[in-house]
Design a protein around this motif. Structure first.
Motif, PDB file in Angstrom:
ATOM      1  N   UNK A 259       0.590  -1.079  -0.206  1.00 34.56           N
ATOM      2  CA  UNK A 259      -0.217   0.378  -0.417  1.00 34.56           C
ATOM      3  C   UNK A 259       0.818   1.154  -0.003  1.00 34.56           C
ATOM      4  N   UNK A 260       1.938   0.995   0.816  1.00 27.56           N
ATOM      5  CA  UNK A 260       2.798   2.313   0.764  1.00 27.56           C
ATOM      6  C   UNK A 260       3.560   2.653  -0.473  1.00 27.56           C
ATOM      7  N   UNK A 261       3.670   1.731  -1.188  1.00 33.20           N
ATOM      8  CA  UNK A 261       4.586   1.666  -2.741  1.00 33.20           C
ATOM      9  C   UNK A 261       3.749   1.865  -3.719  1.00 33.20           C
ATOM     10  N   UNK A 262       2.890   1.555  -3.202  1.00 33.67           N
ATOM     11  CA  UNK A 262       1.601   2.142  -4.405  1.00 33.67           C
ATOM     12  C   UNK A 262       0.868   3.162  -3.629  1.00 33.67           C
ATOM     13  N   UNK A 263       0.888   4.132  -2.735  1.00 33.36           N
ATOM     14  CA  UNK A 263       0.349   5.225  -3.194  1.00 33.36           C
ATOM     15  C   UNK A 263       1.210   6.383  -2.152  1.00 33.36           C
ATOM     16  N   UNK A 264       2.564   5.974  -2.414  1.00 28.25           N
ATOM     17  CA  UNK A 264       4.546   7.277  -2.579  1.00 28.25           C
ATOM     18  C   UNK A 264       4.292   6.974  -1.420  1.00 28.25           C
ATOM     19  N   UNK A 265       3.498   6.482  -0.316  1.00 22.37           N
ATOM     20  CA  UNK A 265       3.720   6.616   1.245  1.00 22.37           C
ATOM     21  C   UNK A 265       4.684   6.101   2.230  1.00 22.37           C
ATOM     22  N   UNK A 266       5.653   7.081   2.871  1.00 21.02           N
ATOM     23  CA  UNK A 266       6.895   6.606   3.534  1.00 21.02           C
ATOM     24  C   UNK A 266       5.708   5.627   4.709  1.00 21.02           C
ATOM     25  N   UNK A 267       7.086   4.571   5.026  1.00 20.84           N
ATOM     26  CA  UNK A 267       6.261   3.958   6.132  1.00 20.84           C
ATOM     27  C   UNK A 267       7.230   3.677   6.390  1.00 20.84           C
ATOM     28  N   UNK A 268       6.898   3.994   8.086  1.00 23.70           N
ATOM     29  CA  UNK A 268       7.773   3.470   9.109  1.00 23.70           C
ATOM     30  C   UNK A 268       7.133   1.620  10.066  1.00 23.70           C
ATOM     31  N   UNK A 269       8.484   0.804   9.895  1.00 27.27           N
ATOM     32  CA  UNK A 269       6.870  -0.483  10.273  1.00 27.27           C
ATOM     33  C   UNK A 269       8.347  -1.034  11.540  1.00 27.27           C
ATOM     34  N   UNK A 270       7.451  -1.294  12.742  1.00 24.72           N
ATOM     35  CA  UNK A 270       8.991  -2.229  13.659  1.00 24.72           C
ATOM     36  C   UNK A 270       7.359  -3.925  13.967  1.00 24.72           C
ATOM     37  N   UNK A 271       9.158  -4.662  13.622  1.00 24.48           N
ATOM     38  CA  UNK A 271       8.741  -5.493  13.504  1.00 24.48           C
ATOM     39  C   UNK A 271       9.591  -6.559  14.119  1.00 24.48           C
ATOM     40  N   UNK A 272       8.478  -7.117  15.810  1.00 24.28           N
ATOM     41  CA  UNK A 272       9.812  -7.745  16.623  1.00 24.28           C
ATOM     42  C   UNK A 272      10.512  -8.820  15.666  1.00 24.28           C
TER      43      UNK A 272
END
Length: 657
Positions: free
Chosen positions: A41-54
């Motif tokens: 969704x971030x790539x398709x929406x040209x929006x930066x994304x920060x993901x915390x993944x344990x």
């Protein structure tokens, strides 16, 4: 990159992820699915994304699958940037080959990938053939060191006739930086493929060509920063970047844009220029460098808040003498008419430009009207051994650079196990320079059941840590915890001095093997630690983030104190003061954020597999008593918490029974 086939409809991300997980023999994890969808969704929406993944989420697959799909769909490469060589190698040697094999039948073509590093990581054929000057002066080193370096040089020369990649990491065992520098060049020294006699077979250019044909290009944060900051492109054209180990991004970028000046650095510029300009012009720069060395040797180390007149005059002398040498070298395009000296001239220009520009940058750092307007900090590192005192300059913030250069015209996915400090992404987002309206934060959690699998013990009854080493009460506490755990302990200390002091004291008290960082290579020590459950390993910073030991060998993580930056750390203290001058909370923005990040990384060493159980013991009572304790605790995994030492010792005995 292979061309896309528009006639073939690409499967949705969920279907590709299921195929990848099944093909690799794994199990579907809810956090992984959520992350993969969010990345798409971030790539398709040209929006930066920060993901915390344990730990255990499987974040590599969660970003690689949608990234590869995007590369197939658009024909543009995606760049994956990591902070450590270990993760680069994991991606290139293990994750990507297996993933490419698994996804091949579902995509228009088999995904192709490549690793790309900075030019200095590759053997330079031109320099190997003595087409460039030798920078080093053997008189600077003792005979034993010269002899050892000579053996390494000989081994590199032999390897140069065999290697297909010229990649330094493939030279095993490794060699010192001193030896490698004889065979590599900085990007600014490079003549360029068109003008270099060895351009057609240049290892760095061949690596770039492979990267240009790949769907996924794996690189590091430093090269990502260079690509973003410099006028010339280093990486292939791309519109999506995945920054793994994103908690390291600011520090790595800061390192790239930090410059230094020392007598040795000026002497190098003199040696390079001295072969090409009149002796008097080179001597002027040599004398200015010697003046700088004498001044720095007499000055106290630390942050330089106000420019002393003597330092200002000396920096101006160095700058002007370097400029005189640059002028004496003549036009830069003169190399076309003088191919025999092209390499030497390019190397001289680079060294002189760096000397001139760094001296000017340091002078400019003191021009601000107020602390709030200051943009850079200058400090002096004391010399040790044969390393001379060195003056350094760095920006107080890299957020503006990242916002303009990295995030400006591409979509960036930032991920790590530790990003939501104090329960919020805002602190990291501010450091990255992200604006509120152009990014989204997402915590996909962890597959681990932290409250059932781990205990967070804060030794509230202990005295606050002091500056004079570990108090006796801390040594008693560590002894009791290790005895209850039967060894199996990773001790994370805030300084190497503390780690060594604890090791020496506890070897007399404990019957279990006790290793200390520095006794041998860190990788070998970690292997010894993992192989014997009774063994303990003590160390400092690299162990906080670099140890992955699942199973019974690691049941107890001991943290001696909250890892705030040292009060005399010139960069951290300057950033803290700068934020306070602008009306912010410097302590929370810099010191507490730094501590929260390291605490979360350190605590993350405990659970590395679904069957792991154990205790994280923080000996510093301030975690339970100080006002900022809530912020730090909010950055840690949700372990069951206690301040009762008897309960913790009993739990450790049960775990190791």
């Amino acid at each position: 990159m292979p061309s896309t086939d528009s006639k073939i409809a690409l499967p949705p991300v969920d279907e590709l992820l299921t195929a990848a997980v099944t093909g690799l023999g794994g199990a579907e994890r809810p956090g992984q699915v959520t992350m993969a969808r969010a990345v798409q969704e971030a790539v398709e929406g040209d929006r930066h994304l920060a993901v915390q993944a344990g730990t255990g989420t499987g974040k590599s697959l969660a970003y690689l699958v949608p990234a590869i799909r995007h590369a197939m769909e658009t024909g543009d490469a995606i760049v994956v940037s990591t902070a450590t060589i270990a993760l680069q190698r994991q991606l290139v040697d293990r994750d990507l080959p297996r993933l490419a094999d698994t996804l091949e039948q579902h995509l228009p073509h088999k995904p192709e990938f490549a690793i790309l590093k900075g030019r200095r990581n590759y053997l330079c054929r031109h320099k190997t053939g003595a087409g460039m000057p030798d920078d080093e002066d053997d008189q600077l080193f003792d005979p034993r060191e010269v002899s050892a370096t000579g053996r390494m040089v000989q081994r590199i020369q032999e390897w140069a006739n065999e290697t297909e990649t010229g990649d330094r990491d493939e030279l095993v065992p490794g060699v010192s930086d001193l030896a490698w520098r004889q065979f590599s060049v900085h990007a600014k020294e490079c003549l360029g493929a068109q003008r270099c006699p060895s351009g057609a077979e240049c290892f760095a250019e061949l690596a770039r060509q492979r990267a240009g044909e790949a769907d996924v290009v794996v690189t590091n944060h430093a090269l990502l920063a260079i690509d973003a900051m410099e006028d010339f492109p280093v990486l292939p054209e791309h519109d999506v970047v995945v920054v793994d180990e994103a908690h390291e991004l600011v520090d790595r970028v800061t390192s790239v844009v930090t410059d230094e000046l020392s007598e040795a650095g000026v002497a190098l510029a003199v040696r390079r220029a001295g072969r090409l300009v009149e002796q008097g012009v080179a001597d002027r720069l040599k004398e200015a460098g010697e003046d700088l060395g004498a001044l720095l040797a007499a000055a106290p180390p630390g942050r330089v808040d106000d420019l002393p007149q003597s330092l200002g005059l000396t920096l101006a002398l160095v700058r002007d003498a370097a400029f005189a040498c640059i002028t004496a070298l003549g036009p830069r395009n003169k190399d076309k008419d003088d191919p025999d000296n092209a390499g030497a001239r390019k190397a001289a220009f680079m060294a002189l430009d760096e000397t001139h520009d760094t001296a000017q940058r340091m002078l400019d750092a003191f021009g601000a009207e107020s602390e709030a307007d200051r943009a850079e900090v200058v400090w002096l590192d004391a010399g040790h051994g044969r390393v001379p005192p060195t003056l350094r300059v760095a920006p107080l913030s890299v957020g503006g650079m990242l916002r303009d250069k990295l995030f400006g015209d591409r979509t960036v996915i930032l991920t790590s196990a530790t990003l939501a400090l104090g329960g919020s992404f805002d602190g990291m987002a501010r450091q990255w320079g992200l604006r509120d309206d152009d990014w989204t934060g997402l915590d996909v959690g962890s597959p681990f059941d932290h409250p059932r699998s781990g205990i967070l013990y804060v030794a509230k009854h202990l005295p606050q840590p002091g500056r004079d080493g570990l108090p006796e009460a801390y040594l008693d506490e560590i002894t009791e915890l290790i005895e209850a755990a039967g060894g199996r302990t990773l001790g994370l200390f805030s300084s190497m001095r503390a780690a060594k002091a604890a090791t020496e004291a506890l070897r007399e008290r404990l019957d279990v093997p006790l290793l200390c960082q520095g006794d041998d290579s860190t990788s070998l020590l970690v292997k010894q630690f993992a192989a014997d459950p009774a063994t303990c390993l003590f160390g400092t910073l690299s162990l906080w983030q670099g140890v992955d030991v699942p199973g019974p060998s690691l049941t107890l993580v001991i943290i001696d104190r909250i890892p705030f930056p040292r009060p005399d750390d010139p960069l951290a203290s300057a950033r803290q003061r700068h934020i306070a001058a602008k009306g912010g909370n410097g302590f929370m923005s810099v010191a507490a954020t730094h501590a929260a990040l390291l605490l979360a990384q350190g605590a993350g060493r405990l659970l590395r597999s679904m069957t792991d159980r154990g205790v994280v013991a923080v000996l510093d009572p301030r975690l339970a008593t100080a006002r900022y304790g809530g912020f730090l605790l909010g950055s840690l995994p949700p372990f069951w918490r206690t301040t009762d030492p008897a309960k913790v010792r009993e739990a450790l005995r049960r775990l190791t029974a």
